[in-house]
Design an enzyme around this catalytic site. Structure first.
Site, PDB file in Angstrom:
ATOM      1  N   ASP A 138       0.841  -1.204   0.000  1.00 40.89           N
ATOM      2  CA  ASP A 138       0.000   0.000   0.000  1.00 40.89           C
ATOM      3  C   ASP A 138       0.878   1.257   0.000  1.00 40.89           C
ATOM      4  O   ASP A 138       0.645   2.200   0.758  1.00 40.89           O
ATOM      5  CB  ASP A 138      -0.940   0.002   1.213  1.00 40.89           C
ATOM      6  CG  ASP A 138      -2.084   1.017   1.062  1.00 40.89           C
ATOM      7  OD1 ASP A 138      -2.388   1.404  -0.088  1.00 40.89           O
ATOM      8  OD2 ASP A 138      -2.649   1.427   2.090  1.00 40.89           O
ATOM      9  N   LYS A 140       2.040   4.722  -1.104  1.00 36.05           N
ATOM     10  CA  LYS A 140       1.431   5.924  -1.674  1.00 36.05           C
ATOM     11  C   LYS A 140       1.936   7.114  -0.866  1.00 36.05           C
ATOM     12  O   LYS A 140       2.430   6.938   0.264  1.00 36.05           O
ATOM     13  CB  LYS A 140      -0.101   5.838  -1.610  1.00 36.05           C
ATOM     14  CG  LYS A 140      -0.670   5.582  -0.223  1.00 36.05           C
ATOM     15  CD  LYS A 140      -2.180   5.387  -0.262  1.00 36.05           C
ATOM     16  CE  LYS A 140      -2.734   5.045   1.130  1.00 36.05           C
ATOM     17  NZ  LYS A 140      -4.195   4.851   1.096  1.00 36.05           N
ATOM     18  N   ASN A 143       1.268   7.465   2.858  1.00 32.86           N
ATOM     19  CA  ASN A 143       1.968   6.558   3.773  1.00 32.86           C
ATOM     20  C   ASN A 143       3.466   6.821   3.814  1.00 32.86           C
ATOM     21  O   ASN A 143       4.231   5.998   4.322  1.00 32.86           O
ATOM     22  CB  ASN A 143       1.700   5.099   3.388  1.00 32.86           C
ATOM     23  CG  ASN A 143       0.296   4.659   3.748  1.00 32.86           C
ATOM     24  OD1 ASN A 143      -0.344   5.268   4.602  1.00 32.86           O
ATOM     25  ND2 ASN A 143      -0.200   3.619   3.105  1.00 32.86           N
TER      26      ASN A 143
END
Length: 443
Positions: A138, A140, A143
């Site tokens: 995840d 991105k 983050n």
């Protein structure tokens, strides 16, 4: 504090809890101070009952295991894990520079050299994760955090996978991630290589850093997936030939033809100014606390003092004020011009009851449902936006009997929709906002 009727601080073990600095579907992140050393930490608080109900025990154990394995300067570090009868606490490194997403939103797009520096740090950290058998899944800008020196830190390993999860075909099979950043092979759900899927997300991040917008962005999810599957995007004309060529080789829809991290490390565009991070790698990884957090034995549980509820706003002391400011310069706390960010603050000399009432009255005409409890409010958008319903958490804090700080942060939904809301909301609140003489416009 109790003499004045304010809310007392929560203490868990040796940590004194401060304000909420992040909020998601399954957890809150609170600023905390180690009372023995004075050090600040970010503590992720999870509800045990919710974890058990939603059958997330293995996922939480995996997240702890993952963060124990990946101890790298460009990754947010997990200090310790604690548990009470009802809560699980992740004691995390407190990163003060905010999200990389906010930096992009403020500057529209980054200079190529700045984008390259962040990309180098990202690849360095991701390569290390993969060497330890960890796949983030995840990646991105939301983050990716920045520390006080502007160095990148990868956070949120909640969707990560370990090499033990690879099936007999050598692939992962759980579809997860954020649609705009997810690799085409993840979408088709026939199994994927975690390292190659992570690298695709890194390519999307590099594009966003340099372009200021997403390479794949469609309001319709099927139209979005079609573009991703075909790698249907165009690099803007300000990309240098080297950057353009590298991005095209990363955003290659066929994972078998996609460039690898070892090849990126030898790429001429990537190598410009590249200095690999040096650190002492820990050989032994202690995983004893993974099972202990779900053990009901008193020996494994940490004592916590419940927060006392009062009729006045929580007191914002020097500890909180410093955490809001950049260093010790408090002039940055009370911003006259708000840039694009997920959390904002303003001050007011009006009574706390008038502030909270004015906020409630101003939110309802903007299409928000209001849930109010003492000096905290939750605003929930009635319309579904790009990322679901926009949700905002607000709280009024007392700095002194005649000065209050209002904190507003996005709890859910799209960041750009939140900033559009804030512009309208702040206009409605202008009568109660106090600005110091230092911040007054000249003339």
């Amino acid at each position: 504090m109790s003499e004045c009727g304010e809310t007392a601080r929560t203490r868990v073990g040796k940590y004194e809890f401060g304000r909420v600095i992040g909020q998601g579907s399954f957890a809150k992140v609170r600023l905390a101070r180690n009372t023995q050393t004075g050090e600040h930490f970010a503590i992720k608080v999870l509800n045990k009952e919710r974890i058990l109900k939603d059958k997330m025990v293995e996922q939480i154990k995996r997240e702890i295991c993952t963060m124990r394995l990946v101890r790298h300067p460009n990754i947010v570090q997990l200090g310790e894990v604690m548990a009470s009868k009802t809560k699980i606490y992740f004691v995390l490194e407190y990163v003060t520079g905010g999200e990389l997403f906010n930096k992009i939103a403020q500057q529209r797009k980054l200079k190529e050299d700045d984008a390259r520096k962040y990309f180098q740090q990202l690849i360095n950290a991701v390569d290390y994760c993969h060497s330890r058998g960890v796949y983030h899944r995840d990646l991105k800008p939301e983050n990716l955090l920045l520390d006080s020196k502007g160095n990148l830190k990868i956070s949120d390993f909640g969707l990560s996978a370990l090499s033990q999860q690879v099936k007999e075909d050598g692939l992962l099979h759980t579809t997860c991630g954020t649609p705009n950043y997810v690799a085409p092979e993840v979408i088709i759900d026939k199994g994927y290589d975690g390292a190659k899927a992570d690298l695709w997300s890194c390519g999307v991040i590099l594009f966003v850093l340099m372009a200021g917008y997403l390479p794949f962005d469609e309001p319709n999810i099927m139209a979005l997936y079609k573009k991703i599957y075909k790698a249907d995007f165009t690099c803007p004309n300000w990309f240098s030939p080297g950057a353009r060529k590298l991005i095209l080789s990363i955003l290659e829809p066929n994972p078998n033809n996609r460039i690898t991290i070892p090849e990126i490390l030898e790429n001429s565009w990537f190598k410009k100014g590249y200095v690999p991070v040096k650190f002492q790698e820990e050989k032994d990884t202690n995983l004893d606390d993974i099972d202990a957090v779900f053990c009901d034995s008193v020996d494994h549980l940490v004592a916590g003092k419940k927060e006392l509820k009062g009729t006045k706003p929580s007191l914002m002391n020097a500890f909180d004020l410093i955490s809001l400011s950049k260093g010790l310069n408090l002039s940055g706390l009370f911003e006259r011009k708000q840039s694009v960010k997920q959390e904002v603050h303003f001050t007011s000399k009006y009574p706390a009851t008038e502030i909270i009432t004015k906020m409630e009255e101003s939110a309802k005409p903007l299409g928000f449902n209001v849930k109010r409890r003492d000096y905290k409010m939750r605003l929930q958008g009635s319309e579904t936006g790009r990322k679901g319903h926009l949700s905002i958490a607000t709280e009024v804090f007392e700095v002194s009997p005649s000065l209050f700080v209002v904190e507003m942060k996005k709890a859910g939904g799209d960041t750009l929709e939140y900033n559009k809301f804030y512009k309208n909301f702040s206009t409605a609140l202008k009568d109660i906002v106090w600005t110091s003489e230092v911040d007054q416009p000249e003339g």
